[in-house]
Design a protein around this motif. Sequence first.
Motif, PDB file in Angstrom:
ATOM      1  N   ASP A 106       0.843  -1.213   0.000  1.00 53.82           N
ATOM      2  CA  ASP A 106       0.000   0.000   0.000  1.00 53.82           C
ATOM      3  C   ASP A 106       0.870   1.252   0.000  1.00 53.82           C
ATOM      4  O   ASP A 106       0.560   2.242  -0.669  1.00 53.82           O
ATOM      5  CB  ASP A 106      -0.937   0.016   1.208  1.00 53.82           C
ATOM      6  CG  ASP A 106      -2.169  -0.840   1.017  1.00 53.82           C
ATOM      7  OD1 ASP A 106      -2.542  -1.122  -0.141  1.00 53.82           O
ATOM      8  OD2 ASP A 106      -2.774  -1.218   2.038  1.00 53.82           O
ATOM      9  N   ARG A 109       2.149   1.764  -3.455  1.00 50.13           N
ATOM     10  CA  ARG A 109       1.124   2.338  -4.338  1.00 50.13           C
ATOM     11  C   ARG A 109       0.947   3.831  -4.100  1.00 50.13           C
ATOM     12  O   ARG A 109       0.791   4.598  -5.046  1.00 50.13           O
ATOM     13  CB  ARG A 109      -0.214   1.609  -4.151  1.00 50.13           C
ATOM     14  CG  ARG A 109      -0.347   0.406  -5.011  1.00 50.13           C
ATOM     15  CD  ARG A 109      -1.761  -0.047  -5.166  1.00 50.13           C
ATOM     16  NE  ARG A 109      -2.491  -0.111  -3.916  1.00 50.13           N
ATOM     17  CZ  ARG A 109      -3.603  -0.778  -3.733  1.00 50.13           C
ATOM     18  NH1 ARG A 109      -4.144  -1.445  -4.711  1.00 50.13           N
ATOM     19  NH2 ARG A 109      -4.214  -0.792  -2.574  1.00 50.13           N
ATOM     20  N   SER A 129      -1.693  -3.975  -7.124  1.00 54.67           N
ATOM     21  CA  SER A 129      -3.038  -4.407  -6.713  1.00 54.67           C
ATOM     22  C   SER A 129      -3.143  -5.924  -6.754  1.00 54.67           C
ATOM     23  O   SER A 129      -3.717  -6.533  -5.848  1.00 54.67           O
ATOM     24  CB  SER A 129      -4.102  -3.787  -7.629  1.00 54.67           C
ATOM     25  OG  SER A 129      -4.085  -2.387  -7.499  1.00 54.67           O
ATOM     26  N   ILE A 132      -1.321  -7.386  -3.756  1.00 54.56           N
ATOM     27  CA  ILE A 132      -2.081  -7.184  -2.516  1.00 54.56           C
ATOM     28  C   ILE A 132      -3.259  -8.147  -2.449  1.00 54.56           C
ATOM     29  O   ILE A 132      -3.493  -8.790  -1.419  1.00 54.56           O
ATOM     30  CB  ILE A 132      -2.543  -5.715  -2.401  1.00 54.56           C
ATOM     31  CG1 ILE A 132      -1.343  -4.806  -2.167  1.00 54.56           C
ATOM     32  CG2 ILE A 132      -3.588  -5.554  -1.292  1.00 54.56           C
ATOM     33  CD1 ILE A 132      -1.625  -3.322  -2.347  1.00 54.56           C
TER      34      ILE A 132
END
Length: 160
Positions: A106, A109, A129, A132
């Motif tokens: 995260d 990102r 993504s 994750i």
Amino acid sequence: MNREELIADAAQLKQPSAEATAAFSEKREVLAAAVNRTMAQRPDLEKLVGPAGRLMSEDNNRNFSLFMESLWQGYRPKILVDTVLWVFRTYRSHGFAPIYWPANLDTWREHLRAELSAPVFSEIGPFYSWLITHIPFFTALTDIDPIDTSMPVSQNFHGT
């Protein structure tokens, strides 16, 4: 989801363009340093990486940026999955908790979104993504399999 299913799912990711990869490459070191600074400020860092894991986590971010850069130059889903499984096994054997990866990815990102243009992020962001989203599967597979910290080897790394 088993390894083969992960590979098939990762095959749905589209290799970023040479331009997007170059844009990432230009900022790779800055991004890794920014992620390291952000992670170092977390009050729960020791819970994520263990009592002696901070320097290893910093090395991980630098190495991760190099890996992603290389991966995007000739995307191979098997290399992505096998390397991620290796990373999970290895780092978990050094005290990293499974909750480290969502926190770290995260953070990646956030910094990617801030540093890269929207078109570049739209090509690169799906990889983060995907990682994750699949953390529970990586965790489960590395819970089941015995710890093997040898590096994955692919006979077809460069597509030859």
